[in-house]
Motif scaffolding. Structure first.
Motif, PDB file in Angstrom:
ATOM      1  N   LYS A   1      87.719  66.315  -5.403  1.00 10.10           N
ATOM      2  CA  LYS A   1      87.379  67.794  -5.274  1.00 10.10           C
ATOM      3  C   LYS A   1      86.038  68.453  -5.533  1.00 10.10           C
ATOM      4  O   LYS A   1      85.606  69.023  -4.583  1.00 10.10           O
ATOM      5  N   ILE A   2      85.224  67.743  -6.176  1.00  9.82           N
ATOM      6  CA  ILE A   2      83.870  67.786  -6.468  1.00  9.82           C
ATOM      7  C   ILE A   2      83.117  67.228  -5.140  1.00  9.82           C
ATOM      8  O   ILE A   2      82.305  68.144  -4.547  1.00  9.82           O
ATOM      9  N   LEU A   3      83.505  66.109  -4.573  1.00 13.37           N
ATOM     10  CA  LEU A   3      82.918  65.878  -3.331  1.00 13.37           C
ATOM     11  C   LEU A   3      83.150  66.629  -2.309  1.00 13.37           C
ATOM     12  O   LEU A   3      82.379  66.881  -1.339  1.00 13.37           O
ATOM     13  N   SER A   4      84.264  67.308  -2.223  1.00  9.71           N
ATOM     14  CA  SER A   4      84.638  68.039  -1.094  1.00  9.71           C
ATOM     15  C   SER A   4      83.633  69.392  -1.102  1.00  9.71           C
ATOM     16  O   SER A   4      83.184  69.778  -0.173  1.00  9.71           O
ATOM     17  N   THR A   5      83.409  70.010  -2.168  1.00  5.00           N
ATOM     18  CA  THR A   5      82.688  71.210  -2.518  1.00  5.00           C
ATOM     19  C   THR A   5      81.197  70.803  -2.316  1.00  5.00           C
ATOM     20  O   THR A   5      80.331  71.529  -1.638  1.00  5.00           O
ATOM     21  N   LYS A   6      80.742  69.459  -2.353  1.00  2.21           N
ATOM     22  CA  LYS A   6      79.295  69.264  -2.214  1.00  2.21           C
ATOM     23  C   LYS A   6      79.368  69.024  -0.576  1.00  2.21           C
ATOM     24  O   LYS A   6      78.200  69.498  -0.100  1.00  2.21           O
ATOM     25  N   ILE A   7      80.271  68.534   0.116  1.00  2.00           N
ATOM     26  CA  ILE A   7      80.397  68.475   1.506  1.00  2.00           C
ATOM     27  C   ILE A   7      80.070  69.601   2.216  1.00  2.00           C
ATOM     28  O   ILE A   7      79.463  69.961   3.095  1.00  2.00           O
ATOM     29  N   ALA A   8      80.848  70.786   1.687  1.00  2.00           N
ATOM     30  CA  ALA A   8      80.816  72.005   2.275  1.00  2.00           C
ATOM     31  C   ALA A   8      79.804  72.634   1.905  1.00  2.00           C
ATOM     32  O   ALA A   8      79.297  73.493   2.984  1.00  2.00           O
ATOM     33  N   ALA A   9      79.016  72.329   0.687  1.00  2.00           N
ATOM     34  CA  ALA A   9      77.607  73.112   0.668  1.00  2.00           C
ATOM     35  C   ALA A   9      76.690  72.609   1.429  1.00  2.00           C
ATOM     36  O   ALA A   9      75.703  73.276   2.002  1.00  2.00           O
ATOM     37  N   ARG A  10      76.870  71.298   1.797  1.00  2.00           N
ATOM     38  CA  ARG A  10      75.744  70.585   2.418  1.00  2.00           C
ATOM     39  C   ARG A  10      75.723  70.917   4.073  1.00  2.00           C
ATOM     40  O   ARG A  10      74.883  71.175   4.643  1.00  2.00           O
ATOM     41  N   LYS A  11      77.094  71.176   4.201  1.00  2.00           N
ATOM     42  CA  LYS A  11      77.337  71.664   5.879  1.00  2.00           C
ATOM     43  C   LYS A  11      76.971  73.044   5.814  1.00  2.00           C
ATOM     44  O   LYS A  11      76.248  73.356   7.023  1.00  2.00           O
ATOM     45  N   THR A  12      77.009  73.795   4.892  1.00  2.00           N
ATOM     46  CA  THR A  12      76.448  75.485   5.030  1.00  2.00           C
ATOM     47  C   THR A  12      75.084  75.341   4.981  1.00  2.00           C
ATOM     48  O   THR A  12      74.364  75.903   5.981  1.00  2.00           O
ATOM     49  N   HIS A  13      74.365  74.404   4.292  1.00  2.00           N
ATOM     50  CA  HIS A  13      72.688  74.244   4.324  1.00  2.00           C
ATOM     51  C   HIS A  13      72.304  73.923   5.697  1.00  2.00           C
ATOM     52  O   HIS A  13      71.493  74.491   6.189  1.00  2.00           O
ATOM     53  N   LEU A  14      73.008  72.837   6.193  1.00  2.00           N
ATOM     54  CA  LEU A  14      72.299  72.271   7.364  1.00  2.00           C
ATOM     55  C   LEU A  14      72.638  73.409   8.447  1.00  2.00           C
ATOM     56  O   LEU A  14      72.073  73.251   9.653  1.00  2.00           O
ATOM     57  N   GLU A  15      73.853  73.977   8.570  1.00  2.00           N
ATOM     58  CA  GLU A  15      74.005  75.052   9.553  1.00  2.00           C
ATOM     59  C   GLU A  15      73.077  76.051   9.401  1.00  2.00           C
ATOM     60  O   GLU A  15      72.437  76.620  10.309  1.00  2.00           O
ATOM     61  N   GLY A  16      72.417  76.439   8.214  1.00  2.00           N
ATOM     62  CA  GLY A  16      71.506  77.513   7.953  1.00  2.00           C
ATOM     63  C   GLY A  16      70.287  76.895   8.707  1.00  2.00           C
ATOM     64  O   GLY A  16      69.410  77.826   9.216  1.00  2.00           O
ATOM     65  N   VAL A  17      69.695  75.688   8.266  1.00  2.00           N
ATOM     66  CA  VAL A  17      68.656  74.970   9.010  1.00  2.00           C
ATOM     67  C   VAL A  17      68.736  74.944  10.306  1.00  2.00           C
ATOM     68  O   VAL A  17      67.718  75.390  10.973  1.00  2.00           O
ATOM     69  N   GLU A  18      69.742  74.472  10.924  1.00  2.00           N
ATOM     70  CA  GLU A  18      69.902  74.513  12.205  1.00  2.00           C
ATOM     71  C   GLU A  18      69.602  76.033  13.184  1.00  2.00           C
ATOM     72  O   GLU A  18      69.133  76.130  14.000  1.00  2.00           O
ATOM     73  N   LYS A  19      70.407  76.871  12.386  1.00  2.00           N
ATOM     74  CA  LYS A  19      70.403  78.304  12.935  1.00  2.00           C
ATOM     75  C   LYS A  19      68.901  78.681  12.956  1.00  2.00           C
ATOM     76  O   LYS A  19      68.418  79.405  13.871  1.00  2.00           O
ATOM     77  N   ALA A  20      68.110  78.453  11.736  1.00  2.00           N
ATOM     78  CA  ALA A  20      66.756  79.145  11.548  1.00  2.00           C
ATOM     79  C   ALA A  20      65.771  78.158  12.766  1.00  2.00           C
ATOM     80  O   ALA A  20      64.883  78.758  13.476  1.00  2.00           O
ATOM     81  N   ARG A  21      66.115  76.872  12.811  1.00  2.00           N
ATOM     82  CA  ARG A  21      65.431  76.152  13.937  1.00  2.00           C
ATOM     83  C   ARG A  21      65.511  76.667  15.270  1.00  2.00           C
ATOM     84  O   ARG A  21      64.576  76.914  16.199  1.00  2.00           O
TER      85      ARG A  21
END
Length: 397
Positions: free
Chosen positions: A218-238
């Motif tokens: 469950k903790i790993l799933s939360t980390k994956i979702a947070a990382r996905k959100t972060h990378l999507e934000g980085v990609e959007k900004a790029r």
């Protein structure tokens, strides 16, 4: 007073050492300690020789014991040693023991030699006399040890940040047992570390489908979702930066074209750092343009750099605050005593008025801007004729 004695009549003070230890009597302390270090029970450093370039027989005998028994017994022995190292977080040593356990399981079976004899000359029992093994039970035990070694070696690789090796070990574990939760967790964690988010999500979801309440997954799933959100934000900004840069570039091109200002690039563009041709409003082609300008003093091999020279500025406006020049000992450089020349697109020189605005000079169609930099030659009037003649000679005109 009666003197005490041993059975053979020799006093205790003069008792002889046992035959195997008699030679110690003639050795020094260092020699005795060195000899003891060669005994596995007393070793403080690894000594694999007998002091004469050969093998340490006692040590080799202990090593050989590690490979005595069935494949399962040998592998289980190495697995347990690996677990002990893992508990102490000695990941490299633990991994080596798991390597040995897996290698032992995959080794071809030994062919016993019924004629082999022990040191005492006693024949070993015939193959037919050996106790029969339950092959099916042995295979089950071997598979269980192999699964444990792979998933534990995956942990070692995970801790050592060997993420791809961890993923491979988890895959080997799951081939043996598709329901191994630890393998799904460690594989997902390694994929997350490598930003392989699709694979990490898949491993995590498969594990949760088997154990929906698993806290680690469950903790790993939360980390994956947070990382996905972060990378999507980085990609959007790029993407936004790239789109903005493209839009600004197109607007600047329109602005230059509207002013009839020509530009070109060369193979040896100078490093201008953050200086460039800019619009006051990057998205408004009618806003004020500024240019990086270098003022060259060819007669003295000197120069001055103006980072932002407005299109509405004149050369005189900038020379007024630049003059006097600190290195001009002859006082030749003053506003009324210099002339300004720019190279034309045809390779010649044109004299430009010091009170002419920059956009008129650049928009005349006679000169261009190379590599985003406007170049102007400032020459004392007394040297102007010589400068022009020399430049014509260099150009071959």
């Amino acid at each position: 007073m009666v003197q005490s004695s041993t059975q053979n009549g020799t006093s205790q003070a003069g008792a002889e050492l046992p035959p195997n230890m008699a030679e110690i009597k003639s050795q020094g302390v260092d020699q005795v300690l060195a000899e003891m270090n060669r005994m596995p029970l007393f070793m403080t450093t690894l000594d694999e020789t007998d002091g004469e370039g050969g093998e340490n027989i006692a040590l080799e005998a202990l090593k050989a014991l590690a490979y005595e028994g069935t494949k399962y017994e040998i592998a289980e022995n190495f697995r347990q040693q690996g677990n002990e190292c893992a508990r102490e977080k000695q990941w490299t040593d633990a991994k080596e023991f798991y390597d040995k356990a897996i290698a032992a399981l995959k080794a071809p079976p030994k062919e016993p030699d019924p004629e082999e004899e022990l040191e005492e000359g006693v024949r070993i029992m015939e193959i037919g006399d050996e106790p029969e093994l339950d092959e099916e039970e042995e295979r089950k035990k071997e598979a269980a040890v192999e699964e444990a070694c792979y998933v534990n070696r995956a942990l070692c690789n995970l801790e050592k940040k060997n993420y791809r090796s961890c993923i491979q070990d988890c895959a080997s574990t799951l081939r043996l047992n598709p329901s191994n939760i630890k393998a799904f967790y460690r594989s997902g964690t390694s994929c997350l570390a490598l930003d392989k988010l699709a694979e990490a999500t898949d491993a995590c979801m498969r594990g949760l489908s088997l154990d929906p309440e698993n806290a680690s997954l469950k903790i790993l799933s939360t980390k994956i979702a947070a990382r996905k959100t972060h990378l999507e934000g980085v990609e959007k900004a790029r993407r936004e930066r790239e789109e903005k840069a493209a839009s600004e570039k197109a607007t600047l091109s329109v602005a230059l074209k509207a002013r009839n200002i020509k530009t070109r690039a060369t193979e040896q563009a100078p490093d201008l750092e953050d200086a460039s041709i800019k619009l006051e409003n990057p998205l408004d082609p009618s806003s004020t343009l500024t240019f990086p300008v270098i003022l060259l003093y060819p007669q003295h091999s000197q120069s001055d750099f103006v980072k932002a020279f407005s299109e509405f500025d004149t050369i005189a406006q900038h020379l007024e605050y630049i003059f006097p020049l600190p290195w001009d000992s002859a006082k030749e450089y003053h506003l009324e005593g210099v002339e300004v020349y720019m190279e034309t697109m045809a390779g010649g020189l044109m004299k430009v008025g010091k009170k002419m605005k920059l956009f008129k000079i650049l928009g005349s169609g006679k000169c261009d801007v190379a590599d985003g930099l406007v170049r102007m030659n400032v020459v004392p009037k007394a040297h102007a004729e010589q400068f022009v003649a020399t430049r014509k000679l260099q150009k071959g005109t």
